[in-house]
Design an enzyme around this catalytic site. Structure first.
Site, PDB file in Angstrom:
ATOM      1  N   GLU A  42      16.961  36.279  15.041  1.00 24.59           N
ATOM      2  CA  GLU A  42      18.442  36.110  14.993  1.00 24.59           C
ATOM      3  C   GLU A  42      18.739  36.246  13.529  1.00 24.59           C
ATOM      4  O   GLU A  42      18.089  35.563  12.675  1.00 24.59           O
ATOM      5  CB  GLU A  42      18.791  35.045  15.909  1.00 24.59           C
ATOM      6  CG  GLU A  42      20.002  34.284  15.488  1.00 24.59           C
ATOM      7  CD  GLU A  42      21.176  34.887  15.740  1.00 24.59           C
ATOM      8  OE1 GLU A  42      21.346  35.412  16.999  1.00 24.59           O
ATOM      9  OE2 GLU A  42      22.057  34.838  15.092  1.00 24.59           O
ATOM     10  N   CYS A 102      48.083  35.681  38.576  1.00 22.37           N
ATOM     11  CA  CYS A 102      48.660  34.633  37.705  1.00 22.37           C
ATOM     12  C   CYS A 102      49.981  34.721  37.355  1.00 22.37           C
ATOM     13  O   CYS A 102      50.579  35.803  37.019  1.00 22.37           O
ATOM     14  CB  CYS A 102      47.617  35.046  36.438  1.00 22.37           C
ATOM     15  SG  CYS A 102      47.987  33.883  35.052  1.00 22.37           S
ATOM     16  N   CYS A 104      27.150  44.664  25.236  1.00 24.73           N
ATOM     17  CA  CYS A 104      28.674  44.252  25.524  1.00 24.73           C
ATOM     18  C   CYS A 104      29.447  45.379  24.935  1.00 24.73           C
ATOM     19  O   CYS A 104      30.770  45.254  24.916  1.00 24.73           O
ATOM     20  CB  CYS A 104      29.121  42.613  24.832  1.00 24.73           C
ATOM     21  SG  CYS A 104      28.670  43.021  22.970  1.00 24.73           S
ATOM     22  N   CYS A 128      46.446  29.320  33.777  1.00 20.53           N
ATOM     23  CA  CYS A 128      45.506  30.524  33.586  1.00 20.53           C
ATOM     24  C   CYS A 128      44.398  30.663  34.711  1.00 20.53           C
ATOM     25  O   CYS A 128      43.904  29.466  35.150  1.00 20.53           O
ATOM     26  CB  CYS A 128      44.744  30.465  32.435  1.00 20.53           C
ATOM     27  SG  CYS A 128      43.388  31.446  32.202  1.00 20.53           S
ATOM     28  N   CYS A 187      51.302  37.291  29.105  1.00 22.31           N
ATOM     29  CA  CYS A 187      50.000  37.040  28.225  1.00 22.31           C
ATOM     30  C   CYS A 187      49.222  38.346  28.160  1.00 22.31           C
ATOM     31  O   CYS A 187      49.045  39.335  28.846  1.00 22.31           O
ATOM     32  CB  CYS A 187      49.028  36.040  29.120  1.00 22.31           C
ATOM     33  SG  CYS A 187      47.663  35.663  28.548  1.00 22.31           S
ATOM     34  N   PHE A 205      18.218  39.462  18.443  1.00 18.21           N
ATOM     35  CA  PHE A 205      19.368  38.662  18.403  1.00 18.21           C
ATOM     36  C   PHE A 205      19.572  37.812  19.513  1.00 18.21           C
ATOM     37  O   PHE A 205      20.259  37.506  20.611  1.00 18.21           O
ATOM     38  CB  PHE A 205      20.449  40.132  19.073  1.00 18.21           C
ATOM     39  CG  PHE A 205      20.477  41.183  18.053  1.00 18.21           C
ATOM     40  CD1 PHE A 205      21.275  41.192  17.146  1.00 18.21           C
ATOM     41  CD2 PHE A 205      19.599  42.153  18.223  1.00 18.21           C
ATOM     42  CE1 PHE A 205      21.169  42.392  16.206  1.00 18.21           C
ATOM     43  CE2 PHE A 205      19.463  43.502  17.694  1.00 18.21           C
ATOM     44  CZ  PHE A 205      20.310  43.684  16.482  1.00 18.21           C
ATOM     45  N   CYS A 259      44.592  39.201  29.793  1.00 15.46           N
ATOM     46  CA  CYS A 259      43.925  39.949  31.014  1.00 15.46           C
ATOM     47  C   CYS A 259      44.805  41.162  31.009  1.00 15.46           C
ATOM     48  O   CYS A 259      46.067  41.452  31.035  1.00 15.46           O
ATOM     49  CB  CYS A 259      44.440  39.188  32.544  1.00 15.46           C
ATOM     50  SG  CYS A 259      43.334  37.725  32.771  1.00 15.46           S
TER      51      CYS A 259
END
Ligand SMILES: C[S@@+](CC[C@H](N)C(=O)[O-])C[C@H]1O[C@@H](n2cnc3c(N)ncnc32)[C@H](O)[C@@H]1O
Length: 407
Positions: free
Chosen positions: A290, A60, A364, A143, A66, A270, A69
């Site tokens: 949730e 990129c 995550c 991008c 930026c 969730f 990333c």
């Protein structure tokens, strides 16, 4: 003085050990010999004396400036291996020996949601992502992460910034691609007035947005911003959570489906707007829990309008403060859990105390996942399968899905 990089930190910096202690080195890879000025324990602009065989030219043109990333200087194979290793190391730190079975990396140009920053400048406006560790905004017209539809909206975001950003402030534009076009939720801009409303409504019309909101105010709702989850189509509330790529969502749904195969009653905790609950309702009765009532209302409408799904119930509940209790959990053959980064300590403690045998955990954050996994293993669960689903390629972010079984 040169340093040899031992490993990557969780933020993807190279980590070396020098006479003064640990040194973090930006954009360096394990095995590389580097040198540069150390400031506050960090080399921000290193010279790479011996490049790693895993080093590649960043694809990129915005990569240097930026901050979006962090890992474009490493090969895809290296990044996949590193992400798997972070998960395995986090688990090993909790006494769980496990191998990541595979890494499913979303392709370039596939991110369907992103938050851009917009600022007014002396010369006009800037819309893009923040530079590394800075509030400077960097434009990213080329991008390689985003879907083309998200790049095509940049001129409209510049126009909205010109009209609606205060002189010093920054507008955050959460942009999501729906099946009916783009949905934009803006925050941090000027207070709404009739002139701003008219300009924004004109831009929504000219650029054919499905929906535009400015803080809590709906400026345009031209079409429902639909997302398909299994056989259902859902119109999520503005700015609602959505898995970042369609490929990532498909990989997670596939994993969750296979892990819960044969279960007649499933709890989806969730649950968001039903990414898992609605596909699972094709074959099982599902209870979706949730904290956000608006997301559940959208999920419920989607379910009611869909054909051929089994019964789906829902409950707005804060699962950190009021987790499902063992007698509630024991009504289900399988539980799916997909908490935010903090993990699900309170809920996992109740699952540990229940008689549940089948748990699928989507995470995550490998660190909180490993903490929760340890609790599950102490309660007799075994980690049967774990995969990495990389929807945030080139970043240090790591997502995974795992199956726990108790016999
Ligand atoms: C990672 S998202 C997953 C959503 C959904 N499973 C999906 O894949 O689209 C986490 C979800 O947990 C919800 N959440 C956050 N904190 C919560 C809490 N304390 N209790 C219940 N839900 C919570 C968020 O609103 C969000 O929808």
């Amino acid at each position: 003085m040169p340093f040899t990089i031992d490993r990557l930190s969780l933020l993807a910096d190279g980590v070396a050990h020098g006479p003064e202690g640990t040194v973090h080195v930006a954009m360096a890879l394990p095995g590389e010999l580097v040198e540069g000025t150390v400031e506050n324990g960090r080399i921000a602009a290193p010279s790479i004396l011996t490049p790693s065989p895993d080093r590649v030219k960043a694809p990129c043109p915005h990569y240097r400036a930026c901050g979006g990333c962090l890992l474009q200087h490493a090969s895809d194979a290296f990044v996949a291996g590193w992400k798997a290793q972070v998960v395995e190391t986090a688990l090993a730190g909790r006494g769980i020996a496990a191998r990541v079975a595979r890494v499913e990396t979303s392709p370039e140009f596939s991110r369907r949601r992103a938050t851009f920053s917009g600022r007014r400048t002396k010369k006009g406006t800037l819309v893009g992502f923040h530079a590394r560790a800075s509030d400077t905004v960097v434009e990213v017209p080329r991008c390689r992460i985003l879907r083309p539809e998200l790049l095509a909206v940049l001129p409209a975001l510049n126009a909205m910034t010109a009209a609606g950003a205060s002189r010093k402030g920054e507008v955050a534009f959460a942009v999501t691609l729906s099946e009916a076009g783009l949905e934009i939720a803006a925050r941090g801009g000027k207070e709404m007035d009739p002139a701003l409303f008219q300009t924004l409504a004109g831009l929504a019309e000219a650029h054919d947005f499905a929906r535009l909101s400015w803080e809590a105010e709906t400026v345009a709702a031209r079409r429902p911003a639909l997302q398909s989850f299994g056989a259902a189509r859902v119109n999520p509330p503005p700015g609602a959570f959505l898995q970042a790529t369609a490929a990532g969502e498909a990989a997670l749904v596939d994993f969750v489906r296979k892990a819960t195969e044969g279960a007649a009653r499933i709890a989806d905790l969730f649950a968001g707007c039903g990414t898992f609950a609605l596909p699972l309702a094709a074959t099982a009765e599902v209870h979706a829990v949730e904290s956000e009532a608006a997301m559940l209302a959208a999920l419920d409408r989607g379910w009611r309008q869909a054909q051929g799904l089994k019964r789906l119930t829902h409950e707005a509940r804060d699962l950190f403060r009021r987790p499902l209790l063992p007698d509630e959990i024991d009504r289900f053959d399988a539980v799916v859990i997909d908490p935010p980064r903090a993990g699900a300590e309170a809920q996992v403690a109740e699952i540990a105390a229940s008689s549940l045998r089948d748990l699928t955990y989507v995470s995550c954050n490998p660190v909180t996942f490993a903490r929760d996994a340890e609790r599950l293993v102490q309660a007799g669960f075994a980690l049967a399968d774990v995969i990495v689903v990389d929807q945030f390629r080139y970043s240090a972010h790591i997502e995974l899905a795992a199956r726990f079984r108790r016999t």
